[in-house]
Design an enzyme around this catalytic site. Structure first.
Site, PDB file in Angstrom:
ATOM      1  N   CYS A 164       0.818  -1.256   0.195  1.00 38.30           N
ATOM      2  CA  CYS A 164       0.090   0.123  -0.011  1.00 38.30           C
ATOM      3  C   CYS A 164       0.695   1.319  -0.084  1.00 38.30           C
ATOM      4  O   CYS A 164       0.164   2.364  -0.257  1.00 38.30           O
ATOM      5  CB  CYS A 164      -0.915   0.075   1.352  1.00 38.30           C
ATOM      6  SG  CYS A 164      -1.838  -1.371   1.397  1.00 38.30           S
ATOM      7  N   HIS A 179      -3.065   6.526   2.268  1.00 39.37           N
ATOM      8  CA  HIS A 179      -3.749   5.192   1.703  1.00 39.37           C
ATOM      9  C   HIS A 179      -5.159   5.136   2.356  1.00 39.37           C
ATOM     10  O   HIS A 179      -5.295   4.979   3.541  1.00 39.37           O
ATOM     11  CB  HIS A 179      -2.696   4.193   2.115  1.00 39.37           C
ATOM     12  CG  HIS A 179      -3.299   2.902   2.068  1.00 39.37           C
ATOM     13  ND1 HIS A 179      -3.681   2.221   1.000  1.00 39.37           N
ATOM     14  CD2 HIS A 179      -3.322   1.860   3.062  1.00 39.37           C
ATOM     15  CE1 HIS A 179      -4.355   1.074   1.027  1.00 39.37           C
ATOM     16  NE2 HIS A 179      -3.906   0.806   2.360  1.00 39.37           N
ATOM     17  N   ASN A 216     -10.245  -0.952  -0.666  1.00 34.18           N
ATOM     18  CA  ASN A 216      -8.913  -0.840  -0.285  1.00 34.18           C
ATOM     19  C   ASN A 216      -8.361  -1.435  -1.583  1.00 34.18           C
ATOM     20  O   ASN A 216      -8.549  -2.621  -1.941  1.00 34.18           O
ATOM     21  CB  ASN A 216      -8.393  -1.557   0.695  1.00 34.18           C
ATOM     22  CG  ASN A 216      -6.943  -1.396   1.153  1.00 34.18           C
ATOM     23  OD1 ASN A 216      -6.143  -1.178   0.298  1.00 34.18           O
ATOM     24  ND2 ASN A 216      -6.657  -1.865   2.335  1.00 34.18           N
TER      25      ASN A 216
END
Length: 325
Positions: free
Chosen positions: A113, A250, A280
């Site tokens: 990420c 993120h 996500n």
């Protein structure tokens, strides 16, 4: 002196949407439960025959069309992903081939990420050192292909998508101000995806080939770590938290981001996320967040943005930029 400037951006997500009601049919959960704990309403899922390189390529085409950019002289492609089509060749090599570029370097990086911010900082270093002049930085994932849809703790989180930036040489108008990097590999067992080794965490790994996450462990680490990253990055510059126009973390979990903002003294309306409708998407969340904000006319030229990627590794990377488009 050589500087690096962001000159274009683009994004792509698949047409197929998977909403929270869809998960009610396959695991013990509910739309209300998912929204309250994550902030996610839906996520996009790649087609069976659609892979990370396909998403990356379409994000680059979007960038090219949005800004009428000539990409024939791109001399490096950096693709951040933890879900490449193959272990080798790289996704970046696929993009090089699809664009028909003959004199272009191509590498994939895997910082999960944090990958996109790592990629931006690598591009900045290559350009300011004089090594390269025009670099495509892409963050792209097909996380649906490594998601266990019987695991209700993880399957509700992840989606697929891609975002791309073009970073170019500039003599007097830099986008990049400062950055930071770090990792805490001892906590790597909180978020992993394994196909080969079963030894690293001294235990039999669950679900080989699927992403496995200790949500509480990642949450605790992120909420305590990211505010320090924000502060340390600003300390390297002449700016303070009050100077920030936008915070782009993120997009892992809305509740997590709210806690990070509270500890960092950043207003919620200054925070950009792509979570609600894309889920996500790991290395793609930050460019997708910026793409959404641009489509909503939020980000303006010369705005000050703090980008912070964090996740598997556990790794992090930040970059403070002046928006130059």
């Amino acid at each position: 002196m050589s500087y690096a400037k962001i000159t274009a951006q683009g994004a792509y997500v698949s047409e197929k949407a998977m909403n929270n009601q869809d998960f009610e049919k396959i695991v013990d959960t509910s739309d209300e439960w998912i929204q309250q704990r994550t902030g996610i309403i839906e996520r996009r899922i790649a087609k069976d025959n659609e892979y990370t390189s396909d998403l990356s390529y379409k994000a680059v085409l979007d960038l090219q069309q949005n800004y009428n950019i000539d990409l024939s002289d791109v001399d490096m492609i950096i693709n951040a992903t933890l879900t490449p089509d193959y272990k080798t060749p790289s996704v970046a090599s696929y993009i090089q081939a699809k664009l028909g570029l003959e004199n272009t370097g191509a590498i994939d990086i895997n910082a999960a990420c944090a990958g996109f911010t790592y990629g931006l900082n690598i591009a900045n270093g290559l350009i300011t050192s004089g090594q390269n002049k025009k670099i495509l930085v892409i963050g792209s994932e097909t996380l649906s292909k490594i998601t266990d849809y019987t695991d209700r703790n993880t399957c509700i989180l992840f989606g697929d998508g891609a975002g791309a930036f073009l970073v170019e040489y500039s003599e007097d108008d830099p986008s990049f101000i400062t950055s930071s990097f770090g990792s805490d590999g001892n906590k790597g067992g909180n978020l992993y995806c394994s196909e080969l080794s079963k030894e690293m965490f001294n235990e039999e790994l669950e679900n080989p080939g699927f992403v496995v996450q200790n949500g509480r462990g990642v949450y605790k680490w992120a909420v305590s770590t990211v505010p320090k990253i924000v502060s340390n990055t600003l300390d390297k510059s002449s700016y303070t938290i009050d100077d920030l126009d936008w915070f782009v973390p993120h997009s892992a979990n809305a509740r997590m981001i709210e806690s990070i903002c509270e500890k960092s003294k950043i207003q919620k309306d200054q925070t950009l996320m792509s979570l609600a409708h894309y889920g996500n998407t790991s290395s793609a969340t930050i460019p997708l967040s910026i793409n959404l904000a641009i489509s909503e006319n939020k980000i303006k030229k010369d705005d000050l943005l703090m980008l912070v990627g964090f996740g598997g590794g556990l790794t992090y990377s930040s970059v403070l930029i002046k928006w130059s488009i």
